[in-house]
Structures are given as structure tokens and as C-alpha cells.
Design a protein around this motif. Structure first.
Motif, short mmCIF file in Angstrom:
data_model
loop_
_atom_site.label_atom_id
_atom_site.label_comp_id
_atom_site.label_asym_id
_atom_site.label_seq_id
_atom_site.Cartn_x
_atom_site.Cartn_y
_atom_site.Cartn_z
N ASN A 309 1.49 -6.88 -3.50
CA ASN A 309 0.34 -6.42 -4.29
C ASN A 309 -0.01 -4.97 -3.98
O ASN A 309 -0.25 -4.15 -4.87
N LEU A 310 -0.01 -4.63 -2.69
CA LEU A 310 -0.31 -3.25 -2.28
C LEU A 310 0.79 -2.30 -2.73
O LEU A 310 0.52 -1.15 -3.10
N GLY A 311 2.03 -2.76 -2.71
CA GLY A 311 3.13 -1.93 -3.21
C GLY A 311 2.98 -1.62 -4.69
O GLY A 311 3.29 -0.51 -5.13
N LEU A 312 2.49 -2.60 -5.46
CA LEU A 312 2.26 -2.37 -6.89
C LEU A 312 1.18 -1.32 -7.10
O LEU A 312 1.30 -0.45 -7.97
N GLN A 313 0.13 -1.37 -6.29
CA GLN A 313 -0.91 -0.35 -6.38
C GLN A 313 -0.38 1.03 -6.00
O GLN A 313 -0.76 2.04 -6.61
N ALA A 314 0.48 1.08 -4.99
CA ALA A 314 1.09 2.36 -4.60
C ALA A 314 1.90 2.94 -5.76
O ALA A 314 1.88 4.16 -6.01
N ALA A 410 1.09 1.95 3.86
CA ALA A 410 0.79 1.66 5.26
C ALA A 410 0.09 0.30 5.40
O ALA A 410 0.38 -0.47 6.32
N ALA A 411 -0.81 0.01 4.49
CA ALA A 411 -1.50 -1.28 4.52
C ALA A 411 -0.52 -2.43 4.33
O ALA A 411 -0.61 -3.47 5.01
N ALA A 412 0.45 -2.27 3.43
CA ALA A 412 1.46 -3.30 3.22
C ALA A 412 2.28 -3.53 4.49
O ALA A 412 2.57 -4.69 4.87
N ALA A 413 2.63 -2.46 5.18
CA ALA A 413 3.41 -2.59 6.42
C ALA A 413 2.61 -3.34 7.49
O ALA A 413 3.16 -4.18 8.22
N VAL A 414 1.33 -3.05 7.60
CA VAL A 414 0.50 -3.72 8.59
C VAL A 414 0.37 -5.21 8.28
O VAL A 414 0.44 -6.06 9.17
N MET A 415 0.18 -5.55 7.01
CA MET A 415 0.11 -6.96 6.62
C MET A 415 1.38 -7.70 7.01
O MET A 415 1.34 -8.81 7.55
N LEU A 416 2.53 -7.09 6.77
CA LEU A 416 3.80 -7.72 7.12
C LEU A 416 3.98 -7.83 8.62
O LEU A 416 4.60 -8.78 9.11
N ALA A 417 3.42 -6.90 9.38
CA ALA A 417 3.54 -6.95 10.83
C ALA A 417 2.86 -8.18 11.41
O ALA A 417 3.24 -8.65 12.49
#
Length: 427
Positions: A309-314, A410-417
Motif C-alpha cells: 500500500n505504501l509503495g503504491l502511494q510512493a 522507508a515506511a514500507a521497509a520498516v513495516m516489513l522489518a
């Protein structure tokens, strides 16, 4: 110890489960809360900058105060609900929102505007995000993703309705007349909904979450508290920190961009079309949330869904970055950004439901919301500086859109972490 009737140990859910009426009430409350407290300030910023000549940075700082004061209140929301009830707090939130709204419309000096912002911020905290979760969650467990999604669709519809509505009302009645009309409508509507629907609890009606059968409490028995207490372990858990940080970064980018998007669209599209484009973005948010609700299953990795979802916003931010003076490009960017707009707020409670014990979920959501709001409170001011730096260097919205895209990734990466320990048992 609570005593239950032995003559009638269980009862079926009443005809037409009351929880869905609560969802409907939460939907309307979200429509007003976001239409005024979230989608209103970007319009107000553009109006006051154009009519009173107040600097963008000053108006952005006022929006920051609005959200920052809301963060302080939302951290205490569970306590407020336990002492005063969800209905009472929601009604008070409507009144406080009105005070902040009238400040936007009637302030003649900047200090008057800043004086009103704490009231509006407190009202925003009492009628949005964690407040909606508190209204809906006691009524649902299995169907909570669907119920929360429906309630949060009111937030998206708030953008669809209020973005063009603010522009039209201001054109017809002036800024002060517009805010007065909306203020009166909000108090009457939310006050009525809180009184009719938010005073009930599942225990008082003798039903379990999702409308299942449940023991019937004796008439003299007090209703149990809506919120679970004691939340020390989750706050030390890696999943909590990644959820709080990921949600905060995503909201920081989203709020910062939304706060300036209307005034960035006006030079390209004109004020009327810009309001319509903002409404279209939030219409796409409804579509994105409905799509996710249909795709979501108990086995779906909700953190991965949040990252997508965050990637789509990016991607939407990148399209806005490259649109330049192209109206079609701006509208496409708004649609892509809007597709993820609603899920940024509705996914964290669902991730909390999957990652934490049921007794901890309400407090996790409140803390994540408070941390996120404390962070994104600074987004309008920070993006205002990016915008001014970009304008000074002749880059227009380059820094604003680029910054939003990078923060969303960056938010997407943190969620995946946070996925590494999702299988760990909690308590």
C-alpha cells in the motif's frame, strides 16, 4: 464476581446485530472528523494565504499545532473512555472540533488562530483513528477487518464530500459563513449519533462480538469496561516499535503531502478542479480500502499488505513529481496516491489485531496512533519548508513530492522489518 441468569443461560443475537448500527454511526462520525480535521486544513491554508496574506510556513505551523495537541490527547484516550464513556468523549470531541473550526474562520490575527488549534486538535483525537477503533472493536472480532474498513470509509468519503464542499461553501457564504454552517451540522449530527448508538455495549445487550450468543447479565450487573488495561510487554516488543515507526512514517508523508496538495493543484487545475481532484483522490481511497477488504483473509500477511500500500502511494508521489504543468498527470498522481490513502489509517489496527493479544490490542492501537500523530503533527510545517526551499531554487514541488515518496518507501521497509518475529507468541 459477575452472576448470570441460570434460567436463560444464553441468548441469540438480536434481530439486526446492533454492532452494524455502531459501524454506521462511526462511518458518519469519521466523515465529519476527517472532512473537518484532516481535509479541511489544506483548504483553509490556501484560503488564508490568498485572502489574508499569511505565510505558508505560519499556516503550516498552525496545522502542526492542531495535530500535535491531538497526539497528546489520543495518548490518554483509553483513560478518557473508561472514565467518561465513548459516547461522552465523542460528543465532547465534536464540541472541541467546532471551537477549532471557528478559529480557522474567525481569526483575524495569527495568535487567535494558534489559540484555537489545541481545541480543534483535541476534538480531532476524540473523533478519529483510535476513537473509531474504540467505537467498533468491542462489537467485532472475526469480522473486525470488514467492520473497521466500513467505518474508516467514512474518513475517505469525508474527503470526497468535504474537499469540493469547502470550496463551494466558501465561494457562496464566505469563509466564516462556511465554517459556521459546517460547525452547526457537526454538533447536531455527532451529538445525536453518540447519544443513540455509542452508549450501548455488547454486554448490555447480552451479545458477544460479531453478534454471537452470549450469557445474559443480571439487571443489576455493571457493564464491563470497553478497554483492556495493562500494556507493558507489547511496548517493549519489536513488533510494536516497527508498527509504530512504520505507521508514523507513512502518516508523516501522507499528512505532509495532503496539507499542501490542494494549493499545489490550484495553479495547474484552478480551485474548483483542484477541489474535485482532492475529492477524486479520496474516492480512490474508498476503492482501495474496499479492494483490500475483499482480498484480506485470516492468512494474509497484513504487514506485507501495508508495505504494498505504501509503495503504491510512493508511485503516486513520483507521478505527481513528474507531472509538471500537466493536469492529466496531476490527476493520475492523485488517484494513485489516493488508492492507498485510506489503508494507511485502517491497516495499523488490523496489524495490531494479528500481532498482539486481544487484551492488548486497544492500548496498542492508542499508543501507535499517539506516536503517529505526534510524528505527523510536524509534517505540514516540514513539507512547508520543503515547498519554500523548492520554490526558492526554482524547483517548484520537486522537494515536496520527492520527500513524500522517499518517506513512504522507508515506511514500507520498516513495516516489513517487523515480519521477522510475527510468528512469536504473545503472552
Amino acid at each position: 464476581m459477575r452472576r448470570y441468569s441460570q434460567a436463560v443461560p444464553h441468548t441469540a443475537a438480536p434481530q439486526g446485530f446492533f454492532g452494524w448500527r455502531v459501524v454506521g454511526a462511526a462511518f458518519v462520525i469519521a466523515l465529519f472528523a476527517w472532512g473537518i480535521g484532516f481535509y479541511g486544513p489544506p483548504i483553509f491554508l490556501g484560503v488564508l494565504h490568498a485572502t489574508r496574506g499569511w505565510p505558508v510556513s505560519l499556516l503550516s505551523a498552525a496545522i502542526t499545532v492542531h495535530f500535535l495537541c491531538g497526539a497528546a490527547v489520543v495518548a490518554c484516550l483509553g483513560t478518557l473512555h473508561r472514565h467518561y464513556g465513548v459516547a461522552g468523549v465523542t460528543g465532547a470531541g465534536a464540541l472541541l472540533t467546532v471551537v477549532g473550526l471557528l478559529g480557522w474562520g474567525y481569526a483575524r490575527e495569527p495568535w487567535q488562530l494558534f489559540l484555537a488549534m489545541p481545541f480543534g486538535g483535541a476534538g480531532w483525537a476524540m473523533t478519529s483513528g483510535a476513537a473509531l477503533n474504540a467505537m467498533v472493536s468491542p462489537w467485532f472480532e472475526r469480522r473486525r477487518p470488514v467492520a473497521l474498513g466500513m467505518a474508516f470509509n467514512g474518513a475517505s468519503l469525508g474527503g470526497v464530500v468535504f474537499s469540493p464542499l469547502w470550496v463551494a461553501l466558501i465561494a457562496v457564504a464566505g469563509f466564516d459563513g462556511a465554517v459556521l454552517a459546517v460547525a452547526l451540522a457537526m454538533v447536531a449530527t455527532i451529538g445525536s449519533l453518540a447519544w443513540l448508538y455509542l452508549r450501548q455495549t455488547p454486554a448490555a445487550l447480552g451479545v458477544a462480538p460479531d453478534g454471537d450468543t452470549a450469557p445474559v447479565a443480571l439487571a443489576g450487573d455493571p457493564a464491563p469496561p470497553v478497554h483492556a488495561v495493562a500494556l507493558d510487554a507489547p511496548r517493549r516488543d519489536r513488533r510494536f516499535y516497527t508498527l509504530a515507526l512504520g505507521a508514523s512514517l507513512g502518516l508523516f508523508a501522507q499528512v505532509g503531502l495532503v496539507a499542501h496538495l490542494f494549493s499545489m493543484l490550484v495553479p495547474v487545475l484552478g480551485s474548483g478542479a483542484a477541489g474535485a481532484a482532492m475529492g477524486l483522490a479520496t474516492a480512490c481511497a474508498i476503492g482501495g480500502r474496499i479492494l483490500l477488504g475483499r482480498l484480506m483473509s485470516p492468512l494474509m500477511d497484513r504487514r506485507k499488505a501495508a508495505a504494498v500500500n505504501l509503495g503504491l502511494q510512493a508511485l503516486g508521489s513520483v507521478v505527481l513529481l513528474g507531472a509538471g504543468s500537466s493536469g492529466a498527470g496531476m490527476v493520475l498522481g492523485c488517484c494513485l496516491f489516493g488508492m492507498g490513502l485510506g489503508n494507511v489509517t485502517s491497516l495499523p489496527p488490523l496489524i495490531a489485531q494479528a500481532d498482539f493479544r486481544p487484551a492488548d490490542v486497544a492500548r496498542v492501537v492508542a499508543w501507535v496512533t499517539a506516536v503517529g500523530q505526534a510524528g505527523y503533527a510536524f509534517a505540514p510545517a516540514a513539507f512547508g519548508l520543503l515547498r519554500e526551499w523548492g520554490a526558492a531554487s526554482g524547483q517548484g514541488g520537486l522537494l515536496l513530492f520527492l520527500g513524500a515518496g522517499l518517506i513512504q518507501l522507508a515506511a514500507a521497509a520498516v513495516m516489513l522489518a517487523g515480519r521477522a518475529r510475527r510468528a512469536d507468541a504473545v503472552g
